[in-house]
Write an enzyme that holds these catalytic residues in place. Structure first.
Site, PDB file in Angstrom:
ATOM      1  N   ILE A 104    -105.056 -70.538   6.163  1.00  0.00           N
ATOM      2  CA  ILE A 104    -105.568 -71.007   7.449  1.00  0.00           C
ATOM      3  C   ILE A 104    -105.070 -72.428   7.668  1.00  0.00           C
ATOM      4  O   ILE A 104    -105.405 -73.324   6.884  1.00  0.00           O
ATOM      5  CB  ILE A 104    -107.110 -70.980   7.502  1.00  0.00           C
ATOM      6  CG1 ILE A 104    -107.658 -69.607   7.079  1.00  0.00           C
ATOM      7  CG2 ILE A 104    -107.605 -71.392   8.882  1.00  0.00           C
ATOM      8  CD1 ILE A 104    -107.221 -68.470   7.949  1.00  0.00           C
ATOM      9  N   ASP A 157    -123.080 -73.457  -0.390  1.00  0.00           N
ATOM     10  CA  ASP A 157    -122.465 -74.710  -0.873  1.00  0.00           C
ATOM     11  C   ASP A 157    -121.720 -75.373   0.278  1.00  0.00           C
ATOM     12  O   ASP A 157    -120.539 -75.699   0.183  1.00  0.00           O
ATOM     13  CB  ASP A 157    -121.513 -74.415  -2.035  1.00  0.00           C
ATOM     14  CG  ASP A 157    -121.028 -75.676  -2.749  1.00  0.00           C
ATOM     15  OD1 ASP A 157    -121.661 -76.744  -2.571  1.00  0.00           O
ATOM     16  OD2 ASP A 157    -120.016 -75.595  -3.469  1.00  0.00           O
TER      17      ASP A 157
END
Length: 288
Positions: free
Chosen positions: A93, A195
């Site tokens: 990405i 997280d």
């Protein structure tokens, strides 16, 4: 990257890898951008004893988020073991710097993820990892019990075993349960990233948000929000968009401290004792 591993990955992907570039990919794994004539892939390699288990857990977490159909994650292409450790290959990405509009979309989509529920218990189908520490996800019907027994107690015990906290600094399990149950709402299980600091989301060139490196489980949705505030990196429009989907129920500030305590304990156990002051401050404020 080892030549033989490059050739093995190229064979599995049925491509010719023309270029390999080392990139940032976290604290515990090597990370590479693999380029062919027409495609790019992201590869992580970990030669630790738990390397393959780490990547299997990451794959399972990304797939769980993908199945919610609420927010983007990179597509996993390979997750394989090595003689020592393992490797993970996924779509690459290309990130950009987020705008306030991007943050707004991230806030809406994270809220959609948190509204996604497929089970009545808090926990997950398997244990996974927070950093390279094992994260226990045994299921509990009560959120307070889950948070104390599966999150706080294991990290407090580890800190005691390694000499980072002493007996006098660690509350009893009963004290933890009493204080948490007084402040925790009657929550329903939400699918969490687990997280969510600023290094674990990407905004693609076309403005699409992606989550990476999850430590997923079903918990109280405010946990992810507490982590975003711990180290910063999320714009104001992220929070305003997110809050459109959840009404305040009281004691948000106190729960923010208690949820950040888990991540501060993780950092205390993973890194240096510089996190101890923040840990002991919260312990003394809520559990003495």
């Amino acid at each position: 990257m080892d030549k033989h591993l490059k050739e093995h990955i190229a064979y599995l992907l049925c491509v010719n890898i023309d270029r390999i570039q080392s990139v940032s990919g976290g604290d515990i794994s090597e990370a590479y951008l693999l380029e062919t004539e027409t495609e790019r892939f992201f590869c992580k390699i970990n030669h630790g004893k738990n390397g393959y288990e780490l990547f299997k857990a990451e794959k399972l977490g990304l797939e769980a988020i993908a199945q919610s159909k609420t927010i983007g994650v990179p597509k996993i292409l390979l997750c394989e073991s090595l003689e020592k450790g393992g490797f993970l290959v996924m779509d690459y990405i290309e990130p950009k710097r987020p705008t306030e509009t991007d943050f707004e979309l991230l806030g809406h989509q994270l809220a959609a993820l948190h509204h996604h529920t497929t089970q009545n218990e808090f926990g997950f189908s398997t244990d996974n990892f927070i950093g390279n520490l094992i994260q226990s996800n045994s299921n509990h019907m009560q959120w307070g019990e889950f948070y104390v027994q599966e999150r706080l107690m294991p990290q407090l015990q580890l800190a005691k075993e390694t000499g980072k906290l002493n007996d006098g600094e660690i509350p009893t399990e009963d004290k933890l349960l009493q204080s948490c149950q007084n402040l925790f709402p009657n929550a329903k299980p939400s699918l969490l990233h687990g997280d969510l600091w600023s290094g674990n989301y990407l905004i693609s060139q076309n403005g699409t948000p992606y989550l990476i490196d999850p430590a997923v489980y079903y918990g109280h949705h405010e946990v992810d929000l507490a982590m975003t505030r711990l180290f910063g990196g999320f714009g104001p429009s992220f929070y305003s968009a997110y809050q459109e989907h959840f009404r305040p129920v009281g004691h948000e500030n106190e729960r923010n401290d208690l949820y950040q305590l888990y991540y501060l304990l993780v950092h205390l156990n993973l890194f240096e004792s510089s996190y101890k002051a923040s840990v002991t401050q919260i312990l003394q404020r809520y559990f003495k």
